[in-house]
Each structure stands twice: as C-alpha cells, then as structure tokens.
Design a protein around this motif. Sequence first.
Motif, mmCIF file in Angstrom:
data_model
loop_
_atom_site.group_PDB
_atom_site.id
_atom_site.type_symbol
_atom_site.label_atom_id
_atom_site.label_comp_id
_atom_site.label_asym_id
_atom_site.label_seq_id
_atom_site.Cartn_x
_atom_site.Cartn_y
_atom_site.Cartn_z
ATOM 1 N N GLU A 1 0.792 -1.220 0.000
ATOM 2 C CA GLU A 1 0.000 0.000 0.000
ATOM 3 C C GLU A 1 0.829 1.277 0.000
ATOM 4 O O GLU A 1 0.828 2.027 -0.978
ATOM 5 C CB GLU A 1 -0.946 -0.004 1.208
ATOM 6 N N THR B 1 6.171 -2.114 -4.779
ATOM 7 C CA THR B 1 5.075 -2.826 -4.115
ATOM 8 C C THR B 1 4.974 -4.245 -4.663
ATOM 9 O O THR B 1 5.586 -4.583 -5.680
ATOM 10 C CB THR B 1 3.738 -2.096 -4.314
ATOM 11 N N PHE C 1 -7.943 -2.037 1.674
ATOM 12 C CA PHE C 1 -7.179 -1.684 0.475
ATOM 13 C C PHE C 1 -7.884 -2.172 -0.785
ATOM 14 O O PHE C 1 -8.003 -1.442 -1.767
ATOM 15 C CB PHE C 1 -5.778 -2.293 0.565
ATOM 16 N N ASN D 1 -8.930 0.526 -4.054
ATOM 17 C CA ASN D 1 -7.878 0.830 -5.025
ATOM 18 C C ASN D 1 -7.944 -0.027 -6.280
ATOM 19 O O ASN D 1 -8.049 -1.253 -6.201
ATOM 20 C CB ASN D 1 -6.504 0.658 -4.367
#
Length: 404
Positions: free
Chosen positions: A53, A125, A193, A197
């Motif tokens: 994240e 990420t 999350f 997203n």
Amino acid sequence: MIASLAWRNVWRNKTRSFAVILALTMGLFGALLIASMSNGMVDKWIKNAIENEISEVQIHQAQYLIMEELGLTMGEKELASVLKKNTNVRSYTSRIRTEAMAMTANNSTQVSLIGIDPEEEKKVTEVHQFMIDGQYLETKSKFKPIIISERLAEKLKVRLKSKIIFTLADKTGNMAYENFKVNGIFDTNSTMFDDRNVFVRKSDLQKILKLEDGQVHEVALRVTSPEILESTVNVLQHTFPDFKIRDWKVINPTLSMSGSMMTLFNYILVGIVLIALIFGIINTMLMVILERTKEIGMLRSLGMSKRKIAKMITLETIFLCLVGGVMGNLLALGAIEYFGSAGMHFESFKEGMEQFGMSAHIYPKLDYSFYAIITLMVVFTAVLSSIFPIIRAFKLNPALAIRD
C-alpha cells in the motif's frame, strides 16, 4: 554453603517442587506464545501495508496532501535525477491518483484510480504477486487495461475482459467518461485496500486527466535498510523543501503505534501470569516453612542469623522459579522457532482479520532480548514471593520451635 543448602532443599519434596515448576513452565510458555503471535500479527500487518500500500517513503506536493487538486503535481524527471544518485534509495516509482466512480450494468462504487508504471511499481510494491486471475498491467495494449481486487469484481459483478466505465473530472474540472477492460484480478488480504484501489497505466490516466508529460502526484520509494529510513527522509526533505516527504510511520501512525503498544501488551501479559503464579509460590513456600519449623528453629539455636535464614529462603524460591522460568523459555523458544518458519493459519478468522488489513497467516516472532527480560521478571517474582514466608520464619521462637 547457603546456596548449596537452598538448592538441596528445593528437591526435598520433588512432587511439590515439580508442581510449582510445571505451573510456571506452562504459564510462561502460554504467555510467550501468545506474545509472539501478537508480534507476528502486527509485523505482518505492517509488512503488508508497506509492501502493498504505502511503501516506506512517499513524496507529494505539500498542498496536494491538503487540497488533493489534480493540478498540484511534481516533475518526475527532477525527482528521478536525485533519487537515482541516492545510495540509500533501493527503488522508487511515480504515480498519478484521482477519485472516480466505477460503474457497470449491475452496480457502481467510488474508488481511487491509481496510474502506475507497471515495471517500476513491481520494484516498490508487491501487488503483482497477489494476482489470482488474469495478468498484471501490460505495458503494450490497444485497450486500456485495469486490474481490480476480487472483492471489487464481485461487487461490480465483472470478470476478466469485462468493461468498467469510470466517471471522473480532468485537470480543468470537466467530466470525463472512460472505458477500461479488466486485465487482472488480485487479492492482497486487506479488505480496506482491496475495496478502494484499482490500478491502470500511468500513461492512460495522464491523457484522461490532461496532465503534462512527466507530471505526477506521488512518488513512493523503498530504502535499503530500516535503520537509515529517518536519515533518508531528512536528506530528501532538505533537497526538496517545497515537497512533503513522509515515512510510513507518519503516513499511517496507527501502524507505528500498534508496534509500540504490542510490546507493552506483551510485558503486561507476562506480568499478569507471574502475578497469578505468585500466590501459588507463596503458598508452597509457606508449607515449606511450616514443615521445617523444627529445622529452622534448630538453625537459629545454632547461631544462624535471620539474614542467612532469609537468604536461604529467598534462594530456594529463586531456584524453584528459575527452573520453571528456564523450562518455559526453552519450550516457548522451540515452539516459536518452529511456527516462525512454518507459520500459523487462522482460516476461521480470515474474513474478520482482513477487515483490519491483517493476514490470517501469521509467523510468530519474539526478540531474544525479551527472554532475558522475562528471566529477570521471574527472579523479581521469586524475591517478591519469598517476603511473606521470610516474615513467617522470623516469627518463629527457636526454643518453642525445637520443643514442638
């Protein structure tokens, strides 16, 4: 001599001593195992947040964090020229962000639309490792690809190659409607999350928002070592005084606070276990004093001082507790090392844990220094437990004790 005498006294009644040792061993084992599971849960939570994240450091226009206007951008080339030369920066990626309404024929929801460079994002990420269907974003494609979470796919009732219409405002404030085709579906084990997203190519979103080439809203980076995180932030802040440089502890203070609170919780947990065991130890030592009334009276008659009597009783209690404490530590260490490698699965609680961004797969963890501190706490508990039996022994009259 006093120490040798105290050690032999511990094993005069093996059954009683083993009962106390077993209680202390199992109490510490359980407390340390729970503490390690709590540590593992929080560490996994922080690790997932950083890797999936927020990354370790983020750079924004200072005003963007307040107003979130699309025009408050940064020059990607200016930042890249500095980040490439910084030896503390392991990798970095730039992003474009905006809020949008995702719509299908079945449902609609508001999401954060994030434009990324797929290859750069992989270095910062690990969302690409959580793909459960389809593929990560393709760099070359005729259609506008998008990757969404499994939860969002179920909510919008879409699958691979389905189209999603996004309603969003460009840099000038005009509304835009764009079609994206689902290229992949991921599941990061974080409900918060995943619900918010979605990821598209930076180049596609840049055109839609009518941003100039090389203008981005956010730069996320990873550092080579956690120890140099603070110094790296300070250097970058000095280099870019007009930008806001924040590490993960500032971005999400809840994560940082959870780590500190969990350490405190672990000490409180072990403390509660030891306090509960104090009463059993005191009761055992009182029985020892009562059984050896005549013996203690005789020692007093032979000239052994109260100080030496107290030392003997204290050492007996310490030896008794140390044996249990060491066995509890060793048992816990073995279990934690095993489960720290194999992991512990809590599939029954998976949905609830993911609501808070935690994984149902936990790797217990406990610093070795914690065992040393626990051992000191055990010694302190033994000394505390010996006070009342010592007072009881001091009240004995040597002559009466021998006569009885």
